[in-house]
Design an enzyme around this catalytic site. Structure first.
Site, PDB file in Angstrom:
ATOM      1  N   SER A   1       2.646  -1.513  10.522  1.00 12.15           N
ATOM      2  CA  SER A   1       4.558  -1.633  10.778  1.00 12.15           C
ATOM      3  C   SER A   1       5.087  -2.946  10.438  1.00 12.15           C
ATOM      4  O   SER A   1       6.093  -3.315  11.121  1.00 12.15           O
ATOM      5  CB  SER A   1       4.649  -1.054  12.324  1.00 12.15           C
TER       6      SER A   1
ATOM      7  N   GLU B   1      -5.398  -4.531   9.998  1.00 11.82           N
ATOM      8  CA  GLU B   1      -4.956  -3.445  11.179  1.00 11.82           C
ATOM      9  C   GLU B   1      -4.904  -2.571  12.221  1.00 11.82           C
ATOM     10  O   GLU B   1      -6.010  -1.394  11.478  1.00 11.82           O
ATOM     11  CB  GLU B   1      -4.425  -2.493   9.808  1.00 11.82           C
TER      12      GLU B   1
ATOM     13  N   GLU C   1      -7.098   5.228   7.430  1.00 10.67           N
ATOM     14  CA  GLU C   1      -7.511   6.504   7.161  1.00 10.67           C
ATOM     15  C   GLU C   1      -8.705   7.197   6.154  1.00 10.67           C
ATOM     16  O   GLU C   1      -8.638   8.697   6.026  1.00 10.67           O
ATOM     17  CB  GLU C   1      -6.020   6.822   6.012  1.00 10.67           C
TER      18      GLU C   1
ATOM     19  N   LYS D   1       0.420   4.455  -0.122  1.00  8.48           N
ATOM     20  CA  LYS D   1      -0.527   5.235  -0.080  1.00  8.48           C
ATOM     21  C   LYS D   1       0.034   6.133  -0.502  1.00  8.48           C
ATOM     22  O   LYS D   1       0.087   5.973  -2.175  1.00  8.48           O
ATOM     23  CB  LYS D   1      -0.266   5.765   1.596  1.00  8.48           C
TER      24      LYS D   1
ATOM     25  N   ASN E   1       0.987  -1.431  -0.205  1.00 11.44           N
ATOM     26  CA  ASN E   1      -0.344  -0.096   0.082  1.00 11.44           C
ATOM     27  C   ASN E   1       1.220   1.461  -0.135  1.00 11.44           C
ATOM     28  O   ASN E   1       1.375   1.480   1.213  1.00 11.44           O
ATOM     29  CB  ASN E   1      -0.975   0.397   1.027  1.00 11.44           C
TER      30      ASN E   1
ATOM     31  N   HIS F   1      -9.351   1.544   3.930  1.00 12.65           N
ATOM     32  CA  HIS F   1      -8.903   1.603   5.052  1.00 12.65           C
ATOM     33  C   HIS F   1      -8.295   2.400   6.246  1.00 12.65           C
ATOM     34  O   HIS F   1     -10.096   3.333   5.753  1.00 12.65           O
ATOM     35  CB  HIS F   1      -7.358   2.352   4.499  1.00 12.65           C
TER      36      HIS F   1
ATOM     37  N   GLY G   1       2.132   2.746  10.610  1.00 11.39           N
ATOM     38  CA  GLY G   1       2.983   3.930  10.603  1.00 11.39           C
ATOM     39  C   GLY G   1       3.442   4.559  11.893  1.00 11.39           C
ATOM     40  O   GLY G   1       3.783   5.430  11.909  1.00 11.39           O
TER      41      GLY G   1
END
Ligand code: PGA
Length: 251
Positions: free
Chosen positions: A211, A166, A96, A11, A9, A94, A172
């Site tokens: 991560s 996730e 985000e 991003k 991904n 996701h 991150g």
């Protein structure tokens, strides 16, 4: 054993020149590996990366898809368009997108349906926040996210979904869940899918994301219900990403 999959991904990262080097390195590195690999890249680069991947064994994916089929939806990208430029997969829901774009479970379901209708494999992301984990709500939150999608799909469609667990606090941050923590939740998801799909639940790939890197990948993949990974930061470095793919192929 469920199919394995390592999905990158990227991003909102990349450039024409940088993508060329990164994809070249990944292609060379995974050539002899047996695991399935997909690169989910920003929409403007799908055609470029699709071209670079042509004839190889790495799949192409989008990072989001519209819940609408076509029409007056400025800025959105349809499932049909993703297919048109060669995508096989798309990330949906996701954290985000849920956080910065207010995506609800209902919208995530609509997007998953659109993806499936077009023949794309949706990579459905679920996961709890730090506060939710600390208050003991992890299983409840994750199951609600999983069930809101699987409850809205016919059996045939439900079997095609990939689930990525996730935990938001691990994304991150460099603080991945321990393999045991991740396995606990993956086991919970697998049991929920068994209720829904029976024996076929064993075939649904369950990815861990948050991560993942070259150092922790093998210990995560050693867990019974961790079939693969959704990799953010570490997918931007060819060598690191290839190491993760190699760890998955060796599982
Ligand atoms: P990360 O991101 O690997 O950088 O933690 C994972 C993701 O958000 O998919």
């Amino acid at each position: 054993m469920a199919r394995s999959l390592v999905a990158a991904n990227w991003k909102m990262n990349g450039s024409l020149a940088g993508n060329r080097a990164l994809v070249g390195g990944v292609l060379a590195g995974v050539r002899d590996l047996s695991c399935e690999v997909v690169l989910c890249v920003p929409h403007p680069y799908l055609a470029q990366v699709g071209g670079l991947l042509e004839g190889g064994r790495i799949g192409l994916g989008g990072q989001d898809v519209s819940a609408h089929e076509a029409g007056a939806y400025t800025g959105e990208v349809s499932a049909g368009m993703l297919c048109d430029v060669g995508c096989s997969h798309v990330v949906v829901g996701h954290s985000e997108r849920r956080k910065y774009h207010g995506e609800s479970d209902a919208l995530v379901l609509a997007k998953v349906r659109r993806a499936l209708d077009a023949g794309l494999v949706p990579i459905l992301c679920v996961g709890e926040s730090r506060e939710q984990r600390e208050s003991g709500a992890t299983d409840r939150v994750v199951l609600a996210q999983v069930e809101s999608v699987f409850g809205g799909l016919a059996d045939v469609a439900a079997r095609k979904v990939v689930v990525a667990y996730e935990p938001i606090w691990a994304i991150g941050t460099g603080l991945a869940a321990t393999p045991e923590m991740a396995q606990d939740v993956h086991g919970t998801i697998r049991r929920a899918l068994e209720t829904r799909l029976g024996q076929d639940a064993a075939d649904v790939p369950l990815l861990y994301g948050g991560s993942v890197n070259a150092d922790n990948a093998a210990s995560l993949f050693a867990m019974k219900d961790i079939d693969g990974a959704l990799v953010g930061g570490a997918s931007l470095d060819a060598e690191g990403f290839v190491s993760i793919c190699a760890a998955n192929a060796a599982r």
